[in-house]
Design a protein around this motif. Sequence first.
Motif, PDB file in Angstrom:
ATOM      1  N   THR A 152      33.027  41.300  34.384  1.00  0.00           N
ATOM      2  CA  THR A 152      33.876  40.408  35.173  1.00  0.00           C
ATOM      3  C   THR A 152      33.086  39.861  36.352  1.00  0.00           C
ATOM      4  OG1 THR A 152      34.694  42.217  36.536  1.00  0.00           O
ATOM      5  CG2 THR A 152      35.986  41.664  34.583  1.00  0.00           C
ATOM      6  N   THR A 153      33.584  38.788  36.901  1.00  0.00           N
ATOM      7  CA  THR A 153      33.016  38.220  38.120  1.00  0.00           C
ATOM      8  C   THR A 153      33.650  38.946  39.300  1.00  0.00           C
ATOM      9  OG1 THR A 153      32.836  36.098  37.017  1.00  0.00           O
ATOM     10  CG2 THR A 153      32.681  36.090  39.414  1.00  0.00           C
ATOM     11  N   PRO A 154      32.832  39.427  40.229  1.00  0.00           N
ATOM     12  CA  PRO A 154      33.417  40.148  41.365  1.00  0.00           C
ATOM     13  C   PRO A 154      34.277  39.235  42.239  1.00  0.00           C
ATOM     14  CG  PRO A 154      31.015  40.005  41.570  1.00  0.00           C
ATOM     15  CD  PRO A 154      31.393  39.361  40.274  1.00  0.00           C
ATOM     16  N   LEU A 155      35.329  39.786  42.786  1.00  0.00           N
ATOM     17  CA  LEU A 155      36.222  39.070  43.687  1.00  0.00           C
ATOM     18  C   LEU A 155      35.604  39.116  45.080  1.00  0.00           C
ATOM     19  CD1 LEU A 155      38.968  37.661  44.082  1.00  0.00           C
ATOM     20  CD2 LEU A 155      39.931  39.921  44.532  1.00  0.00           C
ATOM     21  N   ASN A 156      35.191  37.947  45.587  1.00  0.00           N
ATOM     22  CA  ASN A 156      34.525  37.880  46.884  1.00  0.00           C
ATOM     23  C   ASN A 156      35.427  37.408  48.010  1.00  0.00           C
ATOM     24  OD1 ASN A 156      31.977  38.701  45.916  1.00  0.00           O
ATOM     25  ND2 ASN A 156      31.623  36.659  45.108  1.00  0.00           N
ATOM     26  N   GLU A 157      36.449  36.581  47.665  1.00  0.00           N
ATOM     27  CA  GLU A 157      37.269  35.997  48.717  1.00  0.00           C
ATOM     28  C   GLU A 157      38.660  35.682  48.157  1.00  0.00           C
ATOM     29  OE1 GLU A 157      36.324  32.661  51.937  1.00  0.00           O
ATOM     30  OE2 GLU A 157      36.481  31.842  49.912  1.00  0.00           O
ATOM     31  N   VAL A 158      39.673  35.784  49.021  1.00  0.00           N
ATOM     32  CA  VAL A 158      41.032  35.394  48.664  1.00  0.00           C
ATOM     33  C   VAL A 158      41.505  34.370  49.698  1.00  0.00           C
ATOM     34  CG1 VAL A 158      43.418  36.159  48.422  1.00  0.00           C
ATOM     35  CG2 VAL A 158      41.576  37.605  47.583  1.00  0.00           C
ATOM     36  N   GLN A 159      42.018  33.238  49.199  1.00  0.00           N
ATOM     37  CA  GLN A 159      42.607  32.229  50.078  1.00  0.00           C
ATOM     38  C   GLN A 159      44.043  32.005  49.627  1.00  0.00           C
ATOM     39  OE1 GLN A 159      40.269  28.645  49.992  1.00  0.00           O
ATOM     40  NE2 GLN A 159      38.540  29.599  51.061  1.00  0.00           N
ATOM     41  N   ALA A 160      44.965  31.863  50.596  1.00  0.00           N
ATOM     42  CA  ALA A 160      46.368  31.660  50.253  1.00  0.00           C
ATOM     43  C   ALA A 160      47.040  30.819  51.323  1.00  0.00           C
ATOM     44  CB  ALA A 160      47.071  33.003  50.115  1.00  0.00           C
ATOM     45  N   SER A 161      48.120  30.174  50.920  1.00  0.00           N
ATOM     46  CA  SER A 161      48.941  29.443  51.882  1.00  0.00           C
ATOM     47  C   SER A 161      50.397  29.571  51.463  1.00  0.00           C
ATOM     48  CB  SER A 161      48.518  27.977  51.976  1.00  0.00           C
ATOM     49  OG  SER A 161      48.691  27.334  50.738  1.00  0.00           O
ATOM     50  N   ILE A 162      51.290  29.533  52.449  1.00  0.00           N
ATOM     51  CA  ILE A 162      52.732  29.600  52.208  1.00  0.00           C
ATOM     52  C   ILE A 162      53.289  28.207  52.495  1.00  0.00           C
ATOM     53  CG2 ILE A 162      54.890  30.700  52.850  1.00  0.00           C
ATOM     54  CD1 ILE A 162      53.196  33.090  53.805  1.00  0.00           C
ATOM     55  N   PRO A 170      53.010  23.147  54.646  1.00  0.00           N
ATOM     56  CA  PRO A 170      52.569  24.545  54.723  1.00  0.00           C
ATOM     57  C   PRO A 170      53.101  25.231  55.975  1.00  0.00           C
ATOM     58  CG  PRO A 170      50.745  23.077  55.237  1.00  0.00           C
ATOM     59  CD  PRO A 170      51.901  22.211  54.851  1.00  0.00           C
ATOM     60  N   PHE A 171      53.540  26.472  55.813  1.00  0.00           N
ATOM     61  CA  PHE A 171      53.948  27.285  56.958  1.00  0.00           C
ATOM     62  C   PHE A 171      52.731  27.975  57.563  1.00  0.00           C
ATOM     63  CE2 PHE A 171      58.218  27.792  54.783  1.00  0.00           C
ATOM     64  CZ  PHE A 171      58.904  27.004  55.682  1.00  0.00           C
ATOM     65  N   ALA A 172      51.892  28.519  56.649  1.00  0.00           N
ATOM     66  CA  ALA A 172      50.731  29.262  57.130  1.00  0.00           C
ATOM     67  C   ALA A 172      49.669  29.274  56.044  1.00  0.00           C
ATOM     68  CB  ALA A 172      51.133  30.679  57.489  1.00  0.00           C
ATOM     69  N   SER A 173      48.439  29.437  56.461  1.00  0.00           N
ATOM     70  CA  SER A 173      47.303  29.609  55.547  1.00  0.00           C
ATOM     71  C   SER A 173      46.474  30.780  56.055  1.00  0.00           C
ATOM     72  CB  SER A 173      46.430  28.349  55.521  1.00  0.00           C
ATOM     73  OG  SER A 173      47.141  27.267  54.974  1.00  0.00           O
ATOM     74  N   PHE A 174      45.876  31.468  55.145  1.00  0.00           N
ATOM     75  CA  PHE A 174      44.997  32.554  55.558  1.00  0.00           C
ATOM     76  C   PHE A 174      43.931  32.750  54.483  1.00  0.00           C
ATOM     77  CE2 PHE A 174      48.425  34.512  53.207  1.00  0.00           C
ATOM     78  CZ  PHE A 174      47.794  35.442  52.381  1.00  0.00           C
ATOM     79  N   ALA A 175      42.849  33.463  54.883  1.00  0.00           N
ATOM     80  CA  ALA A 175      41.746  33.758  53.979  1.00  0.00           C
ATOM     81  C   ALA A 175      41.255  35.167  54.259  1.00  0.00           C
ATOM     82  CB  ALA A 175      40.616  32.750  54.160  1.00  0.00           C
ATOM     83  N   ALA A 176      40.807  35.847  53.221  1.00  0.00           N
ATOM     84  CA  ALA A 176      40.192  37.164  53.341  1.00  0.00           C
ATOM     85  C   ALA A 176      38.790  37.066  52.744  1.00  0.00           C
ATOM     86  CB  ALA A 176      41.017  38.221  52.621  1.00  0.00           C
ATOM     87  N   PRO A 177      37.782  36.732  53.582  1.00  0.00           N
ATOM     88  CA  PRO A 177      36.428  36.570  53.064  1.00  0.00           C
ATOM     89  C   PRO A 177      35.688  37.919  52.988  1.00  0.00           C
ATOM     90  CG  PRO A 177      36.506  35.979  55.367  1.00  0.00           C
ATOM     91  CD  PRO A 177      37.930  36.352  54.956  1.00  0.00           C
ATOM     92  N   ASN A 178      34.573  37.903  52.313  1.00  0.00           N
ATOM     93  CA  ASN A 178      33.644  39.051  52.244  1.00  0.00           C
ATOM     94  C   ASN A 178      34.312  40.339  51.743  1.00  0.00           C
ATOM     95  OD1 ASN A 178      31.630  37.380  53.323  1.00  0.00           O
ATOM     96  ND2 ASN A 178      32.336  37.831  55.392  1.00  0.00           N
ATOM     97  N   LEU A 179      34.987  40.274  50.617  1.00  0.00           N
ATOM     98  CA  LEU A 179      35.681  41.457  50.079  1.00  0.00           C
ATOM     99  C   LEU A 179      34.724  42.486  49.503  1.00  0.00           C
ATOM    100  CD1 LEU A 179      38.676  39.694  48.307  1.00  0.00           C
ATOM    101  CD2 LEU A 179      38.676  40.886  50.496  1.00  0.00           C
TER     102      LEU A 179
END
Length: 181
Positions: A152-162, A170-179
Motif C-alpha cells: 500500500t501507499t503510506p498515508l502521509n497527510e489528511v485534509q478535510a473540510s466541513i 465551508p464552515f471549517a477546513s483542517f489538515a493533518a500533515p506529516n503522519l
Amino acid sequence: MNIDTIIRQIRANAPIFNGNVAGAAEYALAQDQAWMPGPSGYVVPLDDEPGPNLNLTGLQQVVTETFMVMCLLDNSTDRRGQAAATIAVNDVKAALFSAVLNWRPDDINAAQGFRYARGGLVGEPNRARLWWQFDFSIDVTITGAEGFQIPTTPLNEVQASITDQASGNPFASFAAPNLQK
C-alpha cells in the motif's frame, strides 16, 4: 515449528540422552540411519492440523502442530526386552516430559506450551535395540499478519473540510500533515 529449537531444548533439559539428540526429516530415516548410541532421541516433525477460521473479516486459525521424538533404547542387556520396555521407557518418558511439557518456544504464537499427544512401541524390537515414540503437540494461532501483505501507499497527510449543505459554504477546513513521523 523449529526442530532445531526443540533439539536444543531436549539436549539442555533431558540429561538422560547425554546430548544424543538429533533431527530427522521422517520416521524411516530416524529408524534406518540411527547412528547415535542409546538412549538417543530423533526429533521428527509430524502433522499440522488446522482448525476453522475464527474471524469473519480476516484470518485467525488455531493450528495443532505435532512432532515426535523417536527414542532408541539399548535392548542388549535383557533378551526379553523387559528392561528397555519398562525401566528405560519410563526414565526417558520422565526426562522428555520435564524438558518439553508446558514449554512454549519464543518463536511461535501459542497461549499454552506443549502437551503429550501419544506414545508407543515402534516396529519390531530386537535383541539390540528398541524404538519408542513420544508425540508432543502445541496449538499455534495464525493470523493475517503471518500471511501475504498487500503493498500500500503510506498515508502521509489528511485534509478535510466541513461544508454547509444548503449554501455550499465551508464552515471549517483542517489538515493533518506529516503522519509518518
